[in-house]
Motif scaffolding. Structure first.
Motif, PDB file in Angstrom:
ATOM      1  N   PRO A 218      -4.319   6.916  -1.644  1.00 31.44           N
ATOM      2  CA  PRO A 218      -5.700   7.386  -1.823  1.00 31.44           C
ATOM      3  C   PRO A 218      -6.498   6.528  -2.801  1.00 31.44           C
ATOM      4  N   LEU A 219      -5.817   5.916  -3.789  1.00 28.19           N
ATOM      5  CA  LEU A 219      -6.508   5.028  -4.725  1.00 28.19           C
ATOM      6  C   LEU A 219      -7.035   3.792  -4.004  1.00 28.19           C
ATOM      7  N   PHE A 220      -6.168   3.139  -3.205  1.00 30.95           N
ATOM      8  CA  PHE A 220      -6.600   1.958  -2.457  1.00 30.95           C
ATOM      9  C   PHE A 220      -7.697   2.319  -1.452  1.00 30.95           C
ATOM     10  N   THR A 221      -7.610   3.518  -0.868  1.00 28.51           N
ATOM     11  CA  THR A 221      -8.638   3.961   0.073  1.00 28.51           C
ATOM     12  C   THR A 221      -9.992   4.071  -0.620  1.00 28.51           C
ATOM     13  N   SER A 222      -9.995   4.712  -1.792  1.00 32.03           N
ATOM     14  CA  SER A 222     -11.254   4.899  -2.510  1.00 32.03           C
ATOM     15  C   SER A 222     -11.817   3.580  -3.021  1.00 32.03           C
ATOM     16  N   GLN A 223     -10.948   2.587  -3.268  1.00 29.53           N
ATOM     17  CA  GLN A 223     -11.404   1.288  -3.772  1.00 29.53           C
ATOM     18  C   GLN A 223     -11.817   0.331  -2.662  1.00 29.53           C
ATOM     19  N   SER A 224     -11.454   0.659  -1.416  1.00 25.62           N
ATOM     20  CA  SER A 224     -11.602  -0.316  -0.336  1.00 25.62           C
ATOM     21  C   SER A 224     -13.039  -0.749  -0.118  1.00 25.62           C
TER      22      SER A 224
ATOM     23  N   MET B 209      -8.505  -5.976  -6.049  1.00 19.94           N
ATOM     24  CA  MET B 209      -7.408  -5.565  -5.176  1.00 19.94           C
ATOM     25  C   MET B 209      -6.232  -6.537  -5.293  1.00 19.94           C
ATOM     26  N   ARG B 210      -6.537  -7.829  -5.421  1.00 14.21           N
ATOM     27  CA  ARG B 210      -5.459  -8.804  -5.578  1.00 14.21           C
ATOM     28  C   ARG B 210      -4.714  -8.570  -6.889  1.00 14.21           C
ATOM     29  N   ALA B 211      -5.450  -8.236  -7.934  1.00 19.06           N
ATOM     30  CA  ALA B 211      -4.816  -7.927  -9.216  1.00 19.06           C
ATOM     31  C   ALA B 211      -3.945  -6.676  -9.101  1.00 19.06           C
ATOM     32  N   ASN B 212      -4.414  -5.680  -8.346  1.00 17.84           N
ATOM     33  CA  ASN B 212      -3.612  -4.468  -8.125  1.00 17.84           C
ATOM     34  C   ASN B 212      -2.344  -4.779  -7.338  1.00 17.84           C
ATOM     35  N   LEU B 213      -2.465  -5.661  -6.347  1.00 22.85           N
ATOM     36  CA  LEU B 213      -1.297  -6.059  -5.561  1.00 22.85           C
ATOM     37  C   LEU B 213      -0.241  -6.684  -6.452  1.00 22.85           C
ATOM     38  N   ARG B 214      -0.670  -7.588  -7.330  1.00 25.75           N
ATOM     39  CA  ARG B 214       0.265  -8.254  -8.236  1.00 25.75           C
ATOM     40  C   ARG B 214       0.822  -7.268  -9.256  1.00 25.75           C
TER      41      ARG B 214
ATOM     42  N   ILE C 146       4.086  -2.098  -1.277  1.00 29.59           N
ATOM     43  CA  ILE C 146       2.775  -2.308  -1.909  1.00 29.59           C
ATOM     44  C   ILE C 146       1.782  -2.965  -0.958  1.00 29.59           C
ATOM     45  N   PRO C 147       2.084  -4.123  -0.349  1.00 25.98           N
ATOM     46  CA  PRO C 147       1.111  -4.685   0.603  1.00 25.98           C
ATOM     47  C   PRO C 147       0.904  -3.793   1.828  1.00 25.98           C
TER      48      PRO C 147
END
Length: 447
Positions: free
Chosen positions: A280-286, A294-299, A355-356
């Motif tokens: 849900p976090l990635f959804t709200s940030q998309s 997003m790249r920083a979150n992935l790492r 994660i990805p």
């Protein structure tokens, strides 16, 4: 918030493993290797058929999170009501499919056990399918509202029951697979009722039980379609090895393979706990966060998973033989040690891949994960058959490692590629909202 909710998930998924450590050796001793192997297949079949929600569980989480953020009560009613009807219907379809296939499954996996009793065991689990499918939707509602503590207050006792229920049946002197399946069926229904009660209470009062909107069936199924492909094909690849071992070798070989696999799959609760919170976090940030964020979150979250998993997987690989010998028996350890060592490496790759995978689905690119799994499936089955034919459980473990390792690398490449494309378009990606009325009832994912 991410840390706290991840801890809730970790406790809800992890604490039942304490019961599993006690229950599995006792079940193997009481049922014998063959019947326990069949029990693991029943667990696998139930897990797989539970994916008859066609991705709607995640669609519910995604859309309710957006509707709450936008204070759109009308959309909330439609998502809740329509998804509930759809998942109940799909659960019935799953029940029928499982019941029809029960005699075939029992015949193929039974060597010395009673095929009729095994068939009846599958019938019991078929009866639980509507509740299993509905549970994923109600859990999605709770996760969308951030009620991870409540989700795991229900998940924990049900996780314990998965192992304690069969053990109680055995200790009561009714140790057949049919009785065990009946008890598990009742437990699944109880879990569904509890999830439904608390999920509907967690939503705004004016939502009630929702409103069914026929025009929303197609967009909801379209949105869940790509997710459902990954949800079906991914677990199919996870459990095909057990079925193939049962066909080519024996149910006993399945036990030597499935038991260490269950151990490493339980390590997967760590990335699963984190990914459930991140979705849900990635959804709200998309649509709001830039590609660089997003790249920083992935790492960041990949490093978190690596730090959490690496100690467990290294220890499991180094001490596989004494652990299995102490837990079950030296004879069992002789047959299961090498598969466990191989699978411990696979567990690390699988955890990192979460994660990805979660980020792509949160960014409305479930089509990429689905297409990847469709490409992997025939390649994996071919490799699996060859290695199982020549090396048995060890070959199955090697095929599993090869598939998961390739999957991890491909997911990171796809995710980074998607982020680069979004960055070149100033961070714009496809909207992941469902239409709000019938006139706008076509959902489209734009690559």
């Amino acid at each position: 918030m991410v840390l706290r909710n991840s801890v809730y998930n970790l406790l809800g998924l992890g604490l039942p493993l304490v019961v599993a450590v006690i229950a599995i050796p006792a079940l193997i001793h009481s049922l014998g290797a063959e019947q326990f192997g069949i029990l693991t297949i029943i667990w696998a079949v139930v897990s797989y058929f539970g994916l008859f929600d066609l991705g709607l569980g995640r669609v519910v989480t995604q859309q309710i999170a957006i509707a709450i953020a936008e204070d759109d009560s009308d959309r909330l009613k439609i998502v809740v009501g329509t998804s509930s009807v759809l998942m109940a219907s799909l659960g019935i379809v799953g029940a029928i499919a499982m019941a029809v296939s029960a005699p075939l499954l029992a015949h193929e996996f039974t060597k010395t056990a009673d095929p009729a009793a095994v068939t009846r065991a599958f019938y019991w689990m078929a009866a639980a399918m509507p509740a299993i499918v509905l549970t994923s939707g109600y859990r999605g509602m709770l996760e969308a509202t951030g009620r991870f503590g409540l989700v795991n207050a229900i998940r924990f006792p049900m996780g314990v029951f998965t192992y304690a229920g069969p053990l109680a049946v055995v200790w009561a002197g009714h140790g057949g697979l049919e009785a065990i399946s009946a008890v598990l069926c009742v437990g699944r229904i109880v879990a569904c009722v509890l999830q439904a009660f608390y999920a509907l209470r967690s939503l705004p009062a004016k939502v009630g039980t929702g409103r069914f909107e026929r025009s929303m069936i197609q967009p909801m199924l379209s949105m869940g379609g790509w997710m459902s492909i990954s949800n079906i094909v991914g677990p199919l690849m996870n459990y095909t090895d057990r079925f193939l071992l049962g066909f080519v070798a024996s149910a006993q070989a399945v036990a030597y393979y499935a038991t260490p696999q269950e151990m490493v799959l339980r390590i997967g609760i760590i990335p699963t706990a984190v990914a459930a919170v991140l979705f849900p976090l990635f959804t709200s940030q998309s649509n709001s966060a830039g590609a660089s964020v997003m790249r920083a979150n992935l790492r960041r979250y990949s490093l978190v998973i690596l730090a959490l998993l690496l100690p467990f997987t290294v220890l499991l690989a180094l001490f596989a033989q004494p652990l299995l010998a102490l837990w079950i028996s030296p004879v069992f350890a002789d047959n299961a040690t090498v598969p466990l060592q191989i699978m411990s490496v696979a567990a690390l790759c699988s955890g990192l891949a979460q994660i990805p995978f979660t980020m792509l689905q949160g960014r409305a690119r479930a089509d990429l994960t689905a297409k990847l799994h469709l490409v992997e499936l025939p390649l994996y089955i071919g490799l699996l058959y060859i290695l199982v034919l020549h090396y048995g459980p060890v070959g199955a473990a090697l095929a599993w490692l090869a598939r998961i390792g390739a999957d991890m690398l491909a997911l990171y490449w796809l995710c980074l590629r998607n982020l680069r494309a979004a960055e070149s378009m100033n961070g714009d990606i496809a909207s992941d909202r469902l239409p709000s009325d019938a006139a706008d009832a076509e959902y489209r994912v734009t690559p």
